[in-house]
Design a protein around this motif. Structure first.
Motif, short mmCIF file in Angstrom:
data_model
loop_
_atom_site.label_atom_id
_atom_site.label_comp_id
_atom_site.label_asym_id
_atom_site.label_seq_id
_atom_site.Cartn_x
_atom_site.Cartn_y
_atom_site.Cartn_z
N GLY A 191 13.71 14.30 101.81
CA GLY A 191 12.60 13.56 101.21
C GLY A 191 12.78 13.39 99.72
N VAL A 192 13.29 14.44 99.05
CA VAL A 192 13.56 14.35 97.61
C VAL A 192 14.67 13.33 97.36
N ILE B 99 7.62 11.13 103.65
CA ILE B 99 7.08 12.39 104.17
C ILE B 99 8.26 13.33 104.42
N GLY B 100 8.16 14.54 103.86
CA GLY B 100 9.18 15.56 104.09
C GLY B 100 8.73 16.56 105.14
N VAL C 142 9.82 6.50 104.88
CA VAL C 142 10.85 7.45 105.31
C VAL C 142 10.16 8.72 105.80
N ILE C 143 10.56 9.18 106.98
CA ILE C 143 10.17 10.50 107.45
C ILE C 143 11.44 11.35 107.47
N LEU D 88 15.17 10.44 109.06
CA LEU D 88 16.39 11.08 108.57
C LEU D 88 16.43 12.53 109.02
N TYR D 89 17.57 12.97 109.53
CA TYR D 89 17.74 14.38 109.90
C TYR D 89 19.18 14.79 109.69
#
Length: 333
Positions: free
Chosen positions: A252-253, A273-274, A244-245, A186-187
């Protein structure tokens, strides 16, 4: 009161007053004391701009960031200003937003303030279209440009950045080695930093699994609720994922919020992982495993490099800092 009033009352030239203000040793002690006494009587405080004209330096650094509410950028600005003060420099801060035109206008504004150098914080300033970065490269013809968390190869531009590619490659590899093969990335944007992270994610998958699922890569809103809702939507539409990265901690939250709603066990059902190791990583439950990109070290290194440049000393055009993974309770390596 202005410099002309001081000149007239002290019976000296404006140039002599200017020399006193700028600490020029060519003025006799007697004349210096007379001018200082008149300045005190008149309540005259030298204008920093006038002083800068005499010294050929304003002792002022411009700082540009896109959004001061962003935890990474806010911390970077804090550390940069702290280090600049230690070195006797003031700063002008401009929060530009994300529109190219606004960035260009704010850069022009800072240059008009006769700054000694410009620090650009964050990779949001590097556009995918090289032509759109011309305004930064042209500014480097006037003052040194310090690019923090980005990379432009041009004279008088000095880059300090973290190895985002390697950090995400290593994090992805750890999850894959645990058998977590359905990993989401995710970005929030196609900034320079985000693309480096994305490429690290893709490289790890290709090296370990020799395959890549594009449906596991998503741009999402930079909010907790937006991330949570996106994951709910993906899950409801049949997408299976067990890790999830997130390119930022806030995502991440959001993934933690999603897991809570779905009744998933973290990290057994979903590892997360955040990135940035911000305050957000320790304010959630469970606390978030996150990549620490050492924002304080980045900031200190940027200012140290800048001081070398301003003192006409040799300075590296690019400095890369390694990241560390801080494991908490959303993973179990």
């Amino acid at each position: 009161m202005n410099i002309y009033d001081v000149s007239e009352k002290a019976g000296v030239s404006i140039a002599t007053v200017s020399r006193v203000i700028n600490g020029n040793s060519k003025v006799s002690e007697k004349t210096k004391q007379k001018v200082l006494r008149v300045m005190e009587e008149l309540g005259y405080t030298p204008n920093v701009f006038a002083r800068g004209l005499g010294l050929n330096t304003m002792k002022t650094i411009g700082i540009m960031c896109a959004d001061s509410s962003d935890p990474f950028l806010a911390n970077a600005v804090y550390y940069l200003e702290r280090e600049l003060r230690k070195n006797g420099y003031d700063s002008f801060l401009c929060c530009t937003g994300y529109e190219l035109k606004n960035k260009q206008n704010y850069l022009k504004l800072l240059l008009s303030k006769r700054i000694d150098a410009l620090v650009i914080v964050g990779s949001y300033f590097l556009e995918a279209n090289t032509k759109d970065n011309t305004y930064i490269m042209e500014a480097a013809d006037e003052v040194p440009i310090m690019l923090m968390n980005g990379n432009l190869n041009k004279p008088n531009i000095y880059c300090t950045l973290c190895d985002d590619h390697q950090a995400v490659y290593d994090a992805t590899s750890l999850l894959l080695n645990q058998g977590k093969k359905d990993i989401l990335f995710l970005y929030t944007s196609k900034s320079y930093s985000s693309i480096q992270k994305l490429n690290g994610f893709k490289a790890a998958l290709m090296d370990k699994l020799h395959t890549l699922k594009e449906e596991n890569i998503h741009i999402c809103p930079a909010t907790i609720e937006g991330t949570r809702d996106l994951l709910l939507h993906l899950s409801m539409n049949g997408l299976k994922f067990n890790a999830v990265i997130a390119a930022e901690d806030i995502l991440g939250v959001g993934a933690i919020k999603y897991a809570k709603l779905k009744g998933l066990s973290i990290p057994e059902d979903l590892s997360i992982i955040g990135y940035n190791n911000s305050l957000l990583a320790t304010c959630c439950e469970p606390e978030l495993t996150s990549v620490d990109n050492h924002v304080e070290t980045l900031s200190i290194t940027t200012v140290n490099t800048l001081m070398r440049v301003l003192n006409n000393q040799k300075a590296p055009n690019k400095t890369t800092i390694s990241n560390d993974l801080v494991e908490r309770y959303t993973t179990n390596f």
